[in-house]
Design a protein around this motif. Structure first.
Motif, short mmCIF file in Angstrom:
data_model
loop_
_atom_site.label_atom_id
_atom_site.label_comp_id
_atom_site.label_asym_id
_atom_site.label_seq_id
_atom_site.Cartn_x
_atom_site.Cartn_y
_atom_site.Cartn_z
N ALA A 195 34.43 46.53 28.82
CA ALA A 195 34.31 47.83 29.48
C ALA A 195 35.68 48.34 29.91
N THR A 196 36.50 47.43 30.44
CA THR A 196 37.85 47.82 30.87
C THR A 196 38.66 48.30 29.67
N GLN A 214 46.90 44.33 25.66
CA GLN A 214 46.64 43.18 26.53
C GLN A 214 45.15 42.92 26.69
N LEU A 215 44.40 44.01 26.89
CA LEU A 215 42.96 43.87 27.06
C LEU A 215 42.29 43.37 25.77
N GLU A 216 42.80 43.82 24.64
CA GLU A 216 42.25 43.32 23.36
C GLU A 216 42.48 41.81 23.22
N GLY A 217 43.67 41.36 23.66
CA GLY A 217 43.93 39.92 23.63
C GLY A 217 43.04 39.16 24.59
N ALA A 246 40.29 36.05 23.94
CA ALA A 246 40.23 34.80 24.70
C ALA A 246 38.84 34.60 25.30
N ASP A 247 38.22 35.69 25.79
CA ASP A 247 36.86 35.60 26.34
C ASP A 247 35.86 35.16 25.27
N GLY A 255 29.65 37.20 30.74
CA GLY A 255 29.81 38.28 31.73
C GLY A 255 31.23 38.76 31.81
N THR A 256 32.17 37.81 31.81
CA THR A 256 33.58 38.18 31.83
C THR A 256 33.95 38.99 30.60
N LEU A 257 33.39 38.59 29.46
CA LEU A 257 33.66 39.30 28.22
C LEU A 257 33.16 40.74 28.30
#
Length: 394
Positions: A137-138, A172-175, A179-180, A130-132
């Motif tokens: 989406a972000t 940052q979001l790609e990183g 991690a997710d 779910g976090t992923l």
């Protein structure tokens, strides 16, 4: 005058008596010497001669000197050691939900042995998924904003710093998404670890923990012990004075035939080949370790079993041999009694070679088909007359 005369008469009487006793003693000694001489004369020329003539031929058993192939075999003590022994581990913490194996069962590689409750890890996996999705989406929104900022930047309608900050946000979001994904994969791996499977084909031992117990990663004793039974190895020690012959044989044949026999050396259990020789000699024992491999399809060899290992080093072809009990040892070396004309035992010195436990190789002193005495040797001497027993081997 009368007293002196009486004294002289007594002395004369005593001297005559002494002479009588001396004469009797001399006569007795002469008779004794004569008796001894007579006894020795009669014994030498009558009784002893008669006894020698009366001695019968000695009964003996014989065997023929044969040409045959003699394998050179070293016999050493060994211990059966599995090629692979695995303590089946719990690689994740949790309650042991089910056990699928029976103690002593034969299992195949990849077969499911036990199940740790996977539900906590399935829930964590769902949470990270779910976090992923949220972070993906972000990221999608941030990429759209970044595309608009880049167009505005080309039109000089936005500050360069704002456009650059948006690029950093995308990175940052790609990183964060990577991690997710790693967290999701970690839970997938944990769920796999909940399913405990056999790493090799083998035999499962006694269960160390029952279903319903809480197990932890690295728990001592694991779930059970899994032992690979086919193939299996035997670890043995070889004296260093035999090492050169074994190495020379291996250099020519690559591997040597090896037989495993039971502890009292009466039954052959399996046939295999040499695998590897250790890299150094143990200075405390003067021996070196050698490993032999056996296919062990019928499980004739069992882990930690003590066995006698017969290593076939070489084969002597078409050599003269005699039974071991024909060989005797004297001051001049080894000898045998050879039968001549089926009636005389003649002593012959021989040079012996390899002894395989039943027959001895003869280097010199005999020829093929000679008859040698194998039983009744203790009553023989060179030139003794003999009679051959009917059940004697030829």
């Amino acid at each position: 005058m009368s007293l002196s005369s009486s004294t002289n008469d007594d002395s004369s009487l005593q001297m005559r008596r002494n002479r009588k006793w001396m004469f009797r003693l001399i006569v007795l000694l002469c008779l004794l010497i004569l008796l001894i001489i007579t006894y020795r004369f009669v014994h030498t020329f009558f009784f002893k001669k008669d006894n020698s003539v009366a001695l019968p031929p000695k009964p003996v058993a014989i065997s023929s000197v044969k040409n045959m192939d003699v394998p050179i075999v070293y016999t050493e003590l060994g211990t059966v050691v599995p090629v692979t022994t695995i303590i089946v581990p719990a690689r994740i913490a949790g309650y042991l939900q089910q056990v699928f194996f029976t103690e002593g069962q034969s299992v195949k590689k990849g077969e499911l042995l036990a199940l740790i409750d996977p539900r906590p890890y399935e829930l964590l996996k769902a949470q990270y998924e779910g976090t992923l999705k949220a972070d993906q989406a972000t990221l999608k929104q941030a990429k759209l904003d970044n595309a608009r900022y880049q167009k505005l930047l080309k039109q000089n309608s936005i500050a360069p710093m704002t456009a650059q900050d948006q690029q950093y946000k995308v990175a940052q979001l790609e990183g964060q998404i990577e991690a997710d994904k790693a967290l999701v994969n970690q839970q997938r791996l944990n769920i796999i670890y909940c399913h405990i499977r056999a790493n090799v084909d083998g035999r499962i031992g006694i269960r160390a923990v029952d279903a319903g117990n809480y197990v932890t990663e690295g728990q001592s004793g694991g779930i059970a012990t899994l032992t690979q039974m086919t193939p299996i190895s035997v670890l043995l020690t070889v004296p260093e004075n035999k090492l050169d012959k074994i190495i020379n044989a291996i250099s020519k044949q690559k591997t040597l035939q090896v037989e495993a026999w039971n502890s009292d050396n009466t039954k052959k259990l399996a046939v295999g080949t040499t695998s590897v020789i250790d890299s150094e000699i143990d200075t405390s024992t003067g021996t070196i370790k050698l490993r032999a491999l056996f296919s062990n399809e019928g499980w004739g060899l069992f882990p930690n079993q003590f066995v006698n290992v017969h290593i076939l080093v070489n084969t002597l072809h078409d050599v003269l041999t005699v039974p071991n009990n024909a060989i005797q040892t004297g001051p001049e070396g080894s000898f045998v009694y050879v039968v001549e004309n089926d009636s005389i035992a003649k002593l012959k010195l021989v040079k012996t070679g390899y002894d395989n436990g039943e027959r001895t190789v003869i280097s010199s002193g005999l020829k093929r088909d000679d008859k040698v005495v194998t039983d009744g040797i203790d009553q023989l001497k060179d030139g003794s007359k003999i009679t051959i027993a009917k059940n004697s081997s030829s």
